[in-house]
Design a protein around this motif. Structure first.
Motif, PDB file in Angstrom:
ATOM      1  N   MET A 290       0.789  -1.473   0.015  1.00  0.00           N
ATOM      2  CA  MET A 290      -0.061  -0.023  -0.075  1.00  0.00           C
ATOM      3  C   MET A 290       0.852   1.218  -0.136  1.00  0.00           C
ATOM      4  O   MET A 290       1.553   1.567   1.168  1.00  0.00           O
ATOM      5  CB  MET A 290      -0.656   0.133   1.148  1.00  0.00           C
ATOM      6  CG  MET A 290      -1.969  -1.168   1.305  1.00  0.00           C
ATOM      7  SD  MET A 290      -3.354  -0.840   0.031  1.00  0.00           S
ATOM      8  CE  MET A 290      -2.557  -1.951  -1.154  1.00  0.00           C
ATOM      9  N   ALA A 291       0.574   2.006  -1.074  1.00  0.00           N
ATOM     10  CA  ALA A 291       1.599   3.202  -1.343  1.00  0.00           C
ATOM     11  C   ALA A 291       0.824   4.333  -1.418  1.00  0.00           C
ATOM     12  O   ALA A 291      -0.355   4.405  -1.671  1.00  0.00           O
ATOM     13  CB  ALA A 291       2.435   3.048  -2.464  1.00  0.00           C
ATOM     14  N   MET A 292       1.479   5.522  -0.846  1.00  0.00           N
ATOM     15  CA  MET A 292       0.538   6.839  -1.287  1.00  0.00           C
ATOM     16  C   MET A 292       1.293   7.571  -2.216  1.00  0.00           C
ATOM     17  O   MET A 292       2.407   7.872  -1.831  1.00  0.00           O
ATOM     18  CB  MET A 292       0.467   7.475   0.137  1.00  0.00           C
ATOM     19  CG  MET A 292      -0.205   8.930   0.019  1.00  0.00           C
ATOM     20  SD  MET A 292       0.071   9.573   1.837  1.00  0.00           S
ATOM     21  CE  MET A 292      -0.807  11.122   1.335  1.00  0.00           C
ATOM     22  N   ILE A 314       5.332   6.224   1.141  1.00  0.00           N
ATOM     23  CA  ILE A 314       4.881   7.415   0.257  1.00  0.00           C
ATOM     24  C   ILE A 314       5.744   8.089  -0.775  1.00  0.00           C
ATOM     25  O   ILE A 314       6.952   7.995  -0.452  1.00  0.00           O
ATOM     26  CB  ILE A 314       4.646   8.529   1.301  1.00  0.00           C
ATOM     27  CG1 ILE A 314       3.902   8.293   2.697  1.00  0.00           C
ATOM     28  CG2 ILE A 314       4.172   9.988   0.710  1.00  0.00           C
ATOM     29  CD1 ILE A 314       3.638   9.327   3.613  1.00  0.00           C
ATOM     30  N   PHE A 315       5.234   8.722  -1.586  1.00  0.00           N
ATOM     31  CA  PHE A 315       6.184   8.967  -2.721  1.00  0.00           C
ATOM     32  C   PHE A 315       5.528  10.068  -3.285  1.00  0.00           C
ATOM     33  O   PHE A 315       4.268  10.605  -3.143  1.00  0.00           O
ATOM     34  CB  PHE A 315       6.496   7.958  -3.596  1.00  0.00           C
ATOM     35  CG  PHE A 315       5.175   7.165  -4.689  1.00  0.00           C
ATOM     36  CD1 PHE A 315       4.582   7.974  -5.536  1.00  0.00           C
ATOM     37  CD2 PHE A 315       5.167   6.022  -4.556  1.00  0.00           C
ATOM     38  CE1 PHE A 315       3.425   7.447  -6.310  1.00  0.00           C
ATOM     39  CE2 PHE A 315       4.064   5.459  -5.192  1.00  0.00           C
ATOM     40  CZ  PHE A 315       3.210   5.969  -6.059  1.00  0.00           C
ATOM     41  N   THR A 316       6.288  10.917  -3.755  1.00  0.00           N
ATOM     42  CA  THR A 316       5.831  12.171  -4.543  1.00  0.00           C
ATOM     43  C   THR A 316       6.685  12.597  -5.647  1.00  0.00           C
ATOM     44  O   THR A 316       7.734  12.061  -5.877  1.00  0.00           O
ATOM     45  CB  THR A 316       5.856  13.510  -3.575  1.00  0.00           C
ATOM     46  OG1 THR A 316       5.049  14.395  -4.211  1.00  0.00           O
ATOM     47  CG2 THR A 316       7.237  13.937  -3.195  1.00  0.00           C
ATOM     48  N   ASP A 317       6.503  13.719  -6.620  1.00  0.00           N
ATOM     49  CA  ASP A 317       7.188  13.945  -7.743  1.00  0.00           C
ATOM     50  C   ASP A 317       7.190  15.524  -7.387  1.00  0.00           C
ATOM     51  O   ASP A 317       6.686  16.176  -6.447  1.00  0.00           O
ATOM     52  CB  ASP A 317       6.812  13.883  -8.998  1.00  0.00           C
ATOM     53  CG  ASP A 317       5.210  14.117  -9.262  1.00  0.00           C
ATOM     54  OD1 ASP A 317       4.802  15.223  -8.759  1.00  0.00           O
ATOM     55  OD2 ASP A 317       4.457  13.419  -9.952  1.00  0.00           O
ATOM     56  N   ALA A 318       8.217  16.268  -8.347  1.00  0.00           N
ATOM     57  CA  ALA A 318       8.294  17.649  -8.520  1.00  0.00           C
ATOM     58  C   ALA A 318       7.550  18.376  -9.727  1.00  0.00           C
ATOM     59  O   ALA A 318       8.007  19.245 -10.330  1.00  0.00           O
ATOM     60  CB  ALA A 318       9.584  17.932  -8.488  1.00  0.00           C
ATOM     61  N   LEU A 319       6.304  17.583  -9.960  1.00  0.00           N
ATOM     62  CA  LEU A 319       5.669  18.159 -11.406  1.00  0.00           C
ATOM     63  C   LEU A 319       4.933  19.474 -10.894  1.00  0.00           C
ATOM     64  O   LEU A 319       4.349  20.133 -11.917  1.00  0.00           O
ATOM     65  CB  LEU A 319       4.925  16.887 -12.087  1.00  0.00           C
ATOM     66  CG  LEU A 319       5.620  16.069 -12.814  1.00  0.00           C
ATOM     67  CD1 LEU A 319       6.872  15.477 -12.233  1.00  0.00           C
ATOM     68  CD2 LEU A 319       5.020  15.119 -13.549  1.00  0.00           C
ATOM     69  N   THR A 320       4.441  19.461  -9.766  1.00  0.00           N
ATOM     70  CA  THR A 320       3.569  20.660  -9.219  1.00  0.00           C
ATOM     71  C   THR A 320       4.073  21.485  -8.419  1.00  0.00           C
ATOM     72  O   THR A 320       4.754  21.105  -7.401  1.00  0.00           O
ATOM     73  CB  THR A 320       2.239  19.944  -8.441  1.00  0.00           C
ATOM     74  OG1 THR A 320       1.549  19.016  -9.510  1.00  0.00           O
ATOM     75  CG2 THR A 320       1.207  21.159  -8.022  1.00  0.00           C
ATOM     76  N   ASP A 363       9.206   8.771   1.086  1.00  0.00           N
ATOM     77  CA  ASP A 363      10.254   7.859   0.909  1.00  0.00           C
ATOM     78  C   ASP A 363      11.036   7.709  -0.293  1.00  0.00           C
ATOM     79  O   ASP A 363      12.107   7.186  -0.670  1.00  0.00           O
ATOM     80  CB  ASP A 363       9.441   6.305   1.386  1.00  0.00           C
ATOM     81  CG  ASP A 363       9.141   6.354   2.688  1.00  0.00           C
ATOM     82  OD1 ASP A 363       9.724   6.549   3.578  1.00  0.00           O
ATOM     83  OD2 ASP A 363       7.695   6.321   2.860  1.00  0.00           O
ATOM     84  N   ILE A 364       9.996   7.854  -1.427  1.00  0.00           N
ATOM     85  CA  ILE A 364      10.606   7.823  -3.001  1.00  0.00           C
ATOM     86  C   ILE A 364      10.258   9.096  -3.888  1.00  0.00           C
ATOM     87  O   ILE A 364       9.210   9.595  -3.588  1.00  0.00           O
ATOM     88  CB  ILE A 364       9.997   6.521  -3.391  1.00  0.00           C
ATOM     89  CG1 ILE A 364      10.019   5.311  -2.526  1.00  0.00           C
ATOM     90  CG2 ILE A 364      10.371   6.252  -4.956  1.00  0.00           C
ATOM     91  CD1 ILE A 364       9.076   4.149  -3.214  1.00  0.00           C
ATOM     92  N   TYR A 365      11.296   9.328  -4.544  1.00  0.00           N
ATOM     93  CA  TYR A 365      11.134  10.426  -5.382  1.00  0.00           C
ATOM     94  C   TYR A 365      10.553   9.983  -6.771  1.00  0.00           C
ATOM     95  O   TYR A 365      11.573   9.063  -7.433  1.00  0.00           O
ATOM     96  CB  TYR A 365      12.419  11.411  -5.555  1.00  0.00           C
ATOM     97  CG  TYR A 365      12.244  12.309  -6.760  1.00  0.00           C
ATOM     98  CD1 TYR A 365      11.267  13.171  -7.034  1.00  0.00           C
ATOM     99  CD2 TYR A 365      13.281  12.330  -7.493  1.00  0.00           C
ATOM    100  CE1 TYR A 365      11.202  14.188  -8.090  1.00  0.00           C
ATOM    101  CE2 TYR A 365      13.495  13.163  -8.702  1.00  0.00           C
ATOM    102  CZ  TYR A 365      12.328  14.078  -8.696  1.00  0.00           C
ATOM    103  OH  TYR A 365      12.482  14.927  -9.830  1.00  0.00           O
TER     104      TYR A 365
END
Length: 464
Positions: A290-292, A314-320, A363-365
């Motif tokens: 289960m990831a967010m 949890i992961f996110t990007d830098a697109l926003t 945790d992850i980019y």
């Protein structure tokens, strides 16, 4: 007449021989009597269970000769206990398949959890807790192997005509043989209610079965399993009509474990803590990690720490982000991206925004180093040596893992090699927008070209 009778008698004798060669249905352990098993030191009967404790403890069924069967047993692992159930094996354990018994989420070999058809279909998640009884059901039907845990299918594998096997797995093929239960640690495994059932009057079309099998000589996924590399797509979405049932079936068919990630943020499917809790209540018992996916820069104030911590990662990007002119920018949408005439200046701003995002508690980019159209056409030119070094330095200092992304085929080899040299961990991610989740082609190409090993992969903090 005598000739016909002789043929009938001979045929009947062959039938009897074949029937007698197959061991029958029955109870293999009733909680009291283990006389059907060859056991060594470390195996005992206690409290109506067959208990194994010790790195070499083993129980091998005497005179077992099974081909097609249904084997059911209940198991319980003490903390740190690991072992396996073998089938189509012999008294020397020189052949056959083995199914993992492992509910230890601290195990460094985290991709061989309970229910794994070891080195053929390894599983990255066990939804069984230690010190908790569970049922394992193994079925062999022709060339099809099915493994259920507590009634839920976790492995569905069809052995092809030409299975891909490397040492020490060359004897892991279907034949016939006995059963065994093996312990690999000093910690105790308990077994009870061990029963085998032999299906009657089966007319199995082996050719039809194997027509549905994956050609393993050209399949890259089986090669990962064979070399004991974690086979996990860390970034899968239930999008485009893909349901959790469809995703589970596809995962079992391809042999790729899935981490399912909802998009969480303002304007996305999950917008508050209550929706997180409802989602996880529905999904927690599923065979997925289960990831967010944290969306936008306001996600930190949208969701509480307590709710976020319920995900495995949890992961996110830098697109926003907000650009230097105050525009709320979403880089993947051309209408919401305002690129300066001086694209080099705009590129410097993107790198600055990425480094800022890397300070967020994830945790992850993911979607890493993404560039908008038309800048993406000159990806390697914009990502200069100096910019790569600045990014990788910030990434390594942040302790975050770096995704190798299938949707955009990013980042490039040069960035991956720099990140690897800096000690960064990696993930593979489809980031699918349709029901067709990828086979990780780009990730596997980068794995080979960059020499990534199992030790380079990020280990999720799995909760159940």
């Amino acid at each position: 007449m005598k000739k016909v009778l002789s043929i009938l008698v001979a045929g009947f004798a062959v039938f009897l021989t074949a029937s007698c060669n197959q061991s029958g249905s029955g109870i293999l352990f009733d909680g009291k009597d283990c006389s059907k098993w060859n056991i060594n030191e470390g195996v005992s009967v206690k409290d109506n269970t067959l208990a194994l404790a010790g790195a070499e403890a083993k129980a091998i069924l005497k005179n077992g000769k099974y081909k097609d069967f249904e084997l059911t047993m209940e198991l319980k692992t003490s903390p740190g206990a690991k072992g396996s159930v073998w089938f189509h094996t012999d008294s020397q354990l020189s052949k056959g398949y083995h199914v993992a018994i492992n509910n230890d989420r601290t195990d460094p070999v985290w991709w061989k959890m309970t229910g794994s058809l070891e080195s053929v279909r390894n599983l990255t998640k066990s939804f069984i807790k230690e010190n908790e009884w569970f049922q394992m059901h193994i079925t062999v039907n022709g060339k099809a192997i099915t493994i259920d845990i507590n009634g839920e299918p976790v492995v569905e594998y069809i052995e092809p005509v030409d299975p891909y096997r490397i040492a020490p797995n060359t004897a892991a093929i279907l034949s016939e043989g006995t059963f065994a239960i093996i312990s690999d640690t000093p910690n105790e495994i308990e077994c009870r209610n061990i029963v085998v059932n032999i299906p009657e009057n089966q007319n199995i079309d082996i050719k039809a079965q194997q027509a549905k099998a994956i050609d393993e000589q050209s399949d890259e996924i089986i090669k990962l399993h064979q070399e004991d590399f974690p086979v996990l797509d860390y970034h899968v979405h239930l999008k485009g009509g893909l349901t959790k049932e469809m995703a589970a079936e596809q995962s079992r068919k391809l042999g790729i474990n899935y981490a399912i990630a909802p998009n969480c943020g303002i304007g996305f499917p999950i917008t508050n803590d209550d929706e997180i809790n409802a989602y996880l209540k529905e999904m927690r018992s599923q065979p997925f990690i289960m990831a967010m996916q944290a969306e936008g820069r306001e996600w930190l104030t949208t969701f509480s720490q307590e709710a976020r911590d319920e995900f495995d990662y949890i992961f996110t990007d830098a697109l926003t982000f907000t650009d230097d002119k105050g525009h709320r920018t979403r880089l993947w949408i051309p209408e919401e991206t305002w690129i300066d005439k001086d694209q080099q200046k705009y590129m410097d701003m993107i790198v600055d925004r990425i480094c800022s995002v890397l300070t967020e508690p994830v945790d992850i980019y993911v979607n890493p180093c993404f560039l908008p159209t038309p800048m993406n056409e000159k990806f390697d030119e914009f990502w200069t040596e100096a910019r790569m070094n600045k990014f990788v330095d910030a990434l390594a200092k942040s302790g975050k893992a770096l995704e190798i992304n299938e949707l955009y085929n990013i980042p490039n080899k040069a960035i991956i090699m720099k990140a690897k040299a800096a000690g960064v961990k990696f993930t593979f991610g489809s980031n699918n927008v349709t029901p067709n989740v990828s086979n990780l082609e780009y990730s596997l190409r980068m794995k080979k070209e960059c020499g990534l090993t199992a030790k380079d992969m990020y280990k999720p903090k799995i909760k159940i």
